[in-house]
Scaffold this motif. Structure first.
Motif, PDB file in Angstrom:
ATOM      1  N   ALA A  57      19.961  -5.154  53.466  1.00 29.02           N
ATOM      2  CA  ALA A  57      19.090  -6.209  52.966  1.00 29.02           C
ATOM      3  C   ALA A  57      18.702  -5.373  51.437  1.00 29.02           C
ATOM      4  CB  ALA A  57      17.698  -6.100  53.728  1.00 29.02           C
ATOM      5  N   ILE A  58      18.786  -4.083  51.049  1.00 35.19           N
ATOM      6  CA  ILE A  58      18.323  -3.703  50.111  1.00 35.19           C
ATOM      7  C   ILE A  58      19.492  -3.663  48.936  1.00 35.19           C
ATOM      8  CG2 ILE A  58      18.998  -1.263  50.172  1.00 35.19           C
ATOM      9  CD1 ILE A  58      15.675  -2.499  48.513  1.00 35.19           C
ATOM     10  N   VAL A  59      20.755  -3.552  49.238  1.00 41.35           N
ATOM     11  CA  VAL A  59      21.949  -3.514  48.450  1.00 41.35           C
ATOM     12  C   VAL A  59      22.001  -4.742  47.462  1.00 41.35           C
ATOM     13  CG1 VAL A  59      24.401  -3.457  48.261  1.00 41.35           C
ATOM     14  CG2 VAL A  59      23.260  -1.865  49.793  1.00 41.35           C
ATOM     15  N   PRO A  60      21.612  -5.876  47.899  1.00 39.63           N
ATOM     16  CA  PRO A  60      21.742  -6.906  46.841  1.00 39.63           C
ATOM     17  C   PRO A  60      20.747  -6.895  45.800  1.00 39.63           C
ATOM     18  CG  PRO A  60      22.367  -8.011  49.197  1.00 39.63           C
ATOM     19  CD  PRO A  60      21.807  -6.575  49.172  1.00 39.63           C
ATOM     20  N   GLU A  61      19.617  -6.385  46.077  1.00 38.33           N
ATOM     21  CA  GLU A  61      18.488  -6.115  45.277  1.00 38.33           C
ATOM     22  C   GLU A  61      18.659  -5.149  44.343  1.00 38.33           C
ATOM     23  OE1 GLU A  61      15.842  -8.084  45.453  1.00 38.33           O
ATOM     24  OE2 GLU A  61      16.615  -9.102  47.195  1.00 38.33           O
ATOM     25  N   LEU A  62      19.639  -4.068  44.411  1.00 40.01           N
ATOM     26  CA  LEU A  62      19.877  -3.008  43.538  1.00 40.01           C
ATOM     27  C   LEU A  62      20.761  -3.269  42.406  1.00 40.01           C
ATOM     28  CD1 LEU A  62      20.264  -0.142  46.229  1.00 40.01           C
ATOM     29  CD2 LEU A  62      18.273  -0.763  44.649  1.00 40.01           C
ATOM     30  N   GLY A  86      24.007   6.425  50.300  1.00 41.79           N
ATOM     31  CA  GLY A  86      24.889   5.300  49.432  1.00 41.79           C
ATOM     32  C   GLY A  86      24.020   4.800  48.324  1.00 41.79           C
ATOM     33  N   THR A  87      22.838   4.473  48.450  1.00 43.67           N
ATOM     34  CA  THR A  87      21.885   4.284  47.391  1.00 43.67           C
ATOM     35  C   THR A  87      21.973   5.024  46.326  1.00 43.67           C
ATOM     36  OG1 THR A  87      20.449   3.568  49.239  1.00 43.67           O
ATOM     37  CG2 THR A  87      19.575   3.494  46.917  1.00 43.67           C
ATOM     38  N   GLN A  88      22.284   6.370  46.358  1.00 46.91           N
ATOM     39  CA  GLN A  88      22.276   7.367  45.216  1.00 46.91           C
ATOM     40  C   GLN A  88      23.658   6.776  44.356  1.00 46.91           C
ATOM     41  OE1 GLN A  88      21.550  11.092  46.747  1.00 46.91           O
ATOM     42  NE2 GLN A  88      19.496  10.882  46.689  1.00 46.91           N
ATOM     43  N   THR A  89      24.710   6.771  45.120  1.00 50.60           N
ATOM     44  CA  THR A  89      25.919   6.468  44.763  1.00 50.60           C
ATOM     45  C   THR A  89      25.996   5.110  43.926  1.00 50.60           C
ATOM     46  OG1 THR A  89      26.859   7.479  46.595  1.00 50.60           O
ATOM     47  CG2 THR A  89      28.332   6.285  45.370  1.00 50.60           C
ATOM     48  N   ILE A  90      25.428   4.055  44.769  1.00 54.06           N
ATOM     49  CA  ILE A  90      25.330   2.935  44.126  1.00 54.06           C
ATOM     50  C   ILE A  90      24.535   2.605  42.912  1.00 54.06           C
ATOM     51  CG2 ILE A  90      24.472   0.314  44.344  1.00 54.06           C
ATOM     52  CD1 ILE A  90      25.532   0.539  47.197  1.00 54.06           C
ATOM     53  N   VAL A  91      23.371   3.450  42.786  1.00 51.78           N
ATOM     54  CA  VAL A  91      22.495   3.405  41.472  1.00 51.78           C
ATOM     55  C   VAL A  91      23.258   4.167  40.422  1.00 51.78           C
ATOM     56  CG1 VAL A  91      20.454   4.416  40.518  1.00 51.78           C
ATOM     57  CG2 VAL A  91      20.271   3.298  42.804  1.00 51.78           C
ATOM     58  N   ALA A  92      23.851   5.317  40.815  1.00 55.56           N
ATOM     59  CA  ALA A  92      24.912   6.125  39.735  1.00 55.56           C
ATOM     60  C   ALA A  92      25.752   5.372  39.178  1.00 55.56           C
ATOM     61  CB  ALA A  92      25.467   7.450  40.395  1.00 55.56           C
ATOM     62  N   ILE A  93      26.559   4.404  39.762  1.00 59.86           N
ATOM     63  CA  ILE A  93      27.768   3.577  39.487  1.00 59.86           C
ATOM     64  C   ILE A  93      26.992   2.434  38.580  1.00 59.86           C
ATOM     65  CG2 ILE A  93      29.326   1.978  40.107  1.00 59.86           C
ATOM     66  CD1 ILE A  93      30.200   3.838  42.218  1.00 59.86           C
ATOM     67  N   SER A  94      25.979   1.567  38.966  1.00 60.22           N
ATOM     68  CA  SER A  94      25.521   0.751  38.060  1.00 60.22           C
ATOM     69  C   SER A  94      25.156   1.275  37.031  1.00 60.22           C
ATOM     70  CB  SER A  94      24.321   0.207  38.937  1.00 60.22           C
ATOM     71  OG  SER A  94      23.291   0.858  38.826  1.00 60.22           O
ATOM     72  N   ASP A  95      24.755   2.479  36.492  1.00 61.09           N
ATOM     73  CA  ASP A  95      24.217   3.160  35.606  1.00 61.09           C
ATOM     74  C   ASP A  95      25.561   3.251  34.542  1.00 61.09           C
ATOM     75  OD1 ASP A  95      21.748   3.322  36.075  1.00 61.09           O
ATOM     76  OD2 ASP A  95      21.690   5.528  36.762  1.00 61.09           O
ATOM     77  N   LEU A  96      26.485   3.554  35.195  1.00 59.14           N
ATOM     78  CA  LEU A  96      27.779   3.832  34.290  1.00 59.14           C
ATOM     79  C   LEU A  96      28.557   2.476  33.923  1.00 59.14           C
ATOM     80  CD1 LEU A  96      29.656   6.235  36.504  1.00 59.14           C
ATOM     81  CD2 LEU A  96      28.657   6.809  34.679  1.00 59.14           C
ATOM     82  N   VAL A  97      28.082   1.278  34.805  1.00 56.80           N
ATOM     83  CA  VAL A  97      28.879  -0.034  34.127  1.00 56.80           C
ATOM     84  C   VAL A  97      27.949  -0.627  33.086  1.00 56.80           C
ATOM     85  CG1 VAL A  97      29.519  -2.274  35.115  1.00 56.80           C
ATOM     86  CG2 VAL A  97      29.999   0.037  36.522  1.00 56.80           C
ATOM     87  N   PRO A 104      23.361  -6.328  40.068  1.00 57.26           N
ATOM     88  CA  PRO A 104      23.625  -7.437  39.757  1.00 57.26           C
ATOM     89  C   PRO A 104      25.026  -8.034  40.770  1.00 57.26           C
ATOM     90  CG  PRO A 104      24.287  -6.159  38.061  1.00 57.26           C
ATOM     91  CD  PRO A 104      23.863  -5.242  39.077  1.00 57.26           C
ATOM     92  N   ARG A 105      24.792  -9.579  40.764  1.00 57.75           N
ATOM     93  CA  ARG A 105      25.900 -10.098  41.885  1.00 57.75           C
ATOM     94  C   ARG A 105      27.364  -9.611  41.330  1.00 57.75           C
ATOM     95  NH1 ARG A 105      25.211 -14.155  45.527  1.00 57.75           N
ATOM     96  NH2 ARG A 105      27.057 -15.244  45.750  1.00 57.75           N
ATOM     97  N   ALA A 160      30.200  -2.539  45.012  1.00 60.37           N
ATOM     98  CA  ALA A 160      29.374  -1.718  45.676  1.00 60.37           C
ATOM     99  C   ALA A 160      29.483  -1.546  47.159  1.00 60.37           C
ATOM    100  CB  ALA A 160      27.928  -1.975  45.286  1.00 60.37           C
ATOM    101  N   ILE A 161      29.761  -2.685  47.836  1.00 57.66           N
ATOM    102  CA  ILE A 161      30.014  -2.662  49.339  1.00 57.66           C
ATOM    103  C   ILE A 161      31.150  -2.182  49.549  1.00 57.66           C
ATOM    104  CG2 ILE A 161      30.385  -4.411  51.168  1.00 57.66           C
ATOM    105  CD1 ILE A 161      28.428  -6.451  49.549  1.00 57.66           C
ATOM    106  N   ALA A 162      32.146  -2.208  48.796  1.00 58.49           N
ATOM    107  CA  ALA A 162      33.719  -1.632  49.051  1.00 58.49           C
ATOM    108  C   ALA A 162      33.523  -0.009  48.943  1.00 58.49           C
ATOM    109  CB  ALA A 162      34.784  -2.028  48.176  1.00 58.49           C
ATOM    110  N   LEU A 163      32.437   0.377  47.758  1.00 56.47           N
ATOM    111  CA  LEU A 163      32.403   1.738  47.902  1.00 56.47           C
ATOM    112  C   LEU A 163      31.715   2.238  49.013  1.00 56.47           C
ATOM    113  CD1 LEU A 163      32.719   4.486  45.881  1.00 56.47           C
ATOM    114  CD2 LEU A 163      30.614   3.619  44.914  1.00 56.47           C
TER     115      LEU A 163
END
Length: 84
Positions: A16-21, A73-84, A23-24, A30-33
């Motif tokens: 439920a939270i991944v789509p909120e973290l 995984g939340t930490q990983t996704i947030v870190a990647i979103s900061d890189l992109v 952008p589309r 993010a799901i694949a990672l």
């Protein structure tokens, strides 16, 4: 049994939270990672525990497991979103 209950609750909350973290446009990556991270942890974790079990004993394995936080995984996704 409690571990599986916690995993079920965590899994639902995670989905439920991944789509909120993110952008589309980054959601598929993010799901694949997250899936890759989860599957690697399922393979590598028991292997490491096996090596520790051979080198020490089961008590040491449980002690280490109790001290480690669950992977986030939340930490990983947030870190990647900061890189992109």
């Amino acid at each position: 049994m409690l571990q599986y209950l916690g995993a079920a609750i965590n899994g639902a909350a995670w989905q439920a939270i991944v789509p909120e973290l993110l952008p589309r446009s980054q959601l598929m990556a993010a799901i694949a990672l997250n899936s890759a991270e989860f599957n690697i942890a399922r393979a590598v974790g028991p292997a490491i525990a096996g090596f520790i079990l051979v080198a020490a004993n089961a008590g040491v394995v449980f002690l280490i497991d109790a001290q480690l936080p669950s992977t986030s995984g939340t930490q990983t996704i947030v870190a990647i979103s900061d890189l992109v």
